[in-house]
Design a protein around this motif. Structure first.
Motif, short mmCIF file in Angstrom:
data_model
loop_
_atom_site.label_atom_id
_atom_site.label_comp_id
_atom_site.label_asym_id
_atom_site.label_seq_id
_atom_site.Cartn_x
_atom_site.Cartn_y
_atom_site.Cartn_z
N LEU A 4 0.82 -1.21 0.00
CA LEU A 4 0.00 0.00 0.00
C LEU A 4 0.86 1.26 0.00
CD1 LEU A 4 -2.61 -1.06 2.72
CD2 LEU A 4 -2.90 -1.10 0.24
N ASP A 5 2.11 1.15 -0.40
CA ASP A 5 3.04 2.28 -0.30
C ASP A 5 2.60 3.50 -1.10
OD1 ASP A 5 3.50 0.94 -2.72
OD2 ASP A 5 5.60 1.54 -2.77
N TRP A 6 1.73 3.33 -2.06
CA TRP A 6 1.21 4.44 -2.87
C TRP A 6 0.10 5.21 -2.15
CZ3 TRP A 6 -3.99 4.21 -3.79
CH2 TRP A 6 -4.58 2.96 -3.54
N LEU A 7 -0.46 4.62 -1.09
CA LEU A 7 -1.60 5.19 -0.39
C LEU A 7 -1.11 6.18 0.67
CD1 LEU A 7 -4.70 5.01 -0.05
CD2 LEU A 7 -4.31 3.16 1.57
N PRO A 8 -1.47 7.46 0.56
CA PRO A 8 -1.02 8.45 1.55
C PRO A 8 -1.38 8.01 2.96
CG PRO A 8 -2.09 9.55 -0.28
CD PRO A 8 -2.33 8.06 -0.47
N GLY A 9 -0.40 8.08 3.86
CA GLY A 9 -0.61 7.70 5.24
C GLY A 9 -0.28 6.25 5.53
N SER A 10 -0.04 5.44 4.50
CA SER A 10 0.26 4.03 4.73
C SER A 10 1.61 3.83 5.40
CB SER A 10 0.21 3.24 3.42
OG SER A 10 1.24 3.68 2.55
N ASP A 11 2.44 4.86 5.34
CA ASP A 11 3.77 4.76 5.96
C ASP A 11 3.75 5.19 7.42
OD1 ASP A 11 3.33 7.46 5.64
OD2 ASP A 11 5.16 7.84 4.48
#
Length: 185
Positions: free
Chosen positions: A22-29
């Motif tokens: 989900l690295d493309w999803l903002p906040g997933s990090d």
């Protein structure tokens, strides 16, 4: 029972990369510089009695480190025997049920609203006519390939648009009623 979906997709319709990332999803990090906006998620969760997810989604959630659902009842659907980590709340259980049987069981417990999560799980519940509402937030990112939200369908599933909201960060969230949903109340 009412099946409800609240999910984010890339603009090209993927819920994750092919490897589940989900690295493309903002906040997933887990970055703390993300906006405080929750895009209606907490209000949605407040109306949910039980969350139903597939094993792959469950494994992804476990990788977040902190269990995000508190004591909310969570049912993990899996055809494989899996063990639950000891640090999870007792409200988390594993079942091997068809969507129809699970909804019958939950309705007999006087539950009304189920949050259905995970691509394959959503597809199975849609095919069974058990999804009443889809809330889909489109993230303005193209990832090219990945795991699609929707797969092949045996027949068309007509939707009725209820509303669309736009957010300052470019997210576009649409809510649809599934017209072919079978009421199990």
């Amino acid at each position: 029972m009412h099946g409800r979906v609240f999910i984010a997709v890339s603009l090209d319709g993927f819920i994750a990369r092919k490897d589940g990332s989900l690295d493309w999803l903002p906040g997933s990090d887990g970055a703390s510089d993300q906006p405080a906006e929750d895009f209606g998620y907490q209000q949605f969760m407040d109306g949910i009695d039980v969350l139903v997810m597939g094993r792959h989604t469950f494994e992804t959630v476990l990788s977040f480190g902190t269990w995000p659902y508190g004591d909310k009842r969570v049912i993990v659907l899996s055809s494989q025997l899996i063990s639950l980590p000891d640090d999870l709340p007792v409200s988390v259980e594993v079942r091997n049920s068809s969507p129809t049987q699970l909804f019958r069981d939950l309705a007999s417990e006087d539950l009304h609203n189920a949050y259905i999560d995970g691509g394959i799980t959503i597809q199975r519940f849609l095919a069974a006519g058990l999804i009443d509402e889809l809330i889909i937030t489109r993230i303005p990112t193209l990832i090219g390939e990945g795991l699609p939200l929707f797969g092949a369908l045996a027949q068309d599933i007509p939707l009725q648009h209820r509303e669309t909201r736009t957010f300052e960060n470019g997210f576009v969230q649409s809510r649809y009623a599934v017209q072919s949903a079978v009421s199990s109340d």
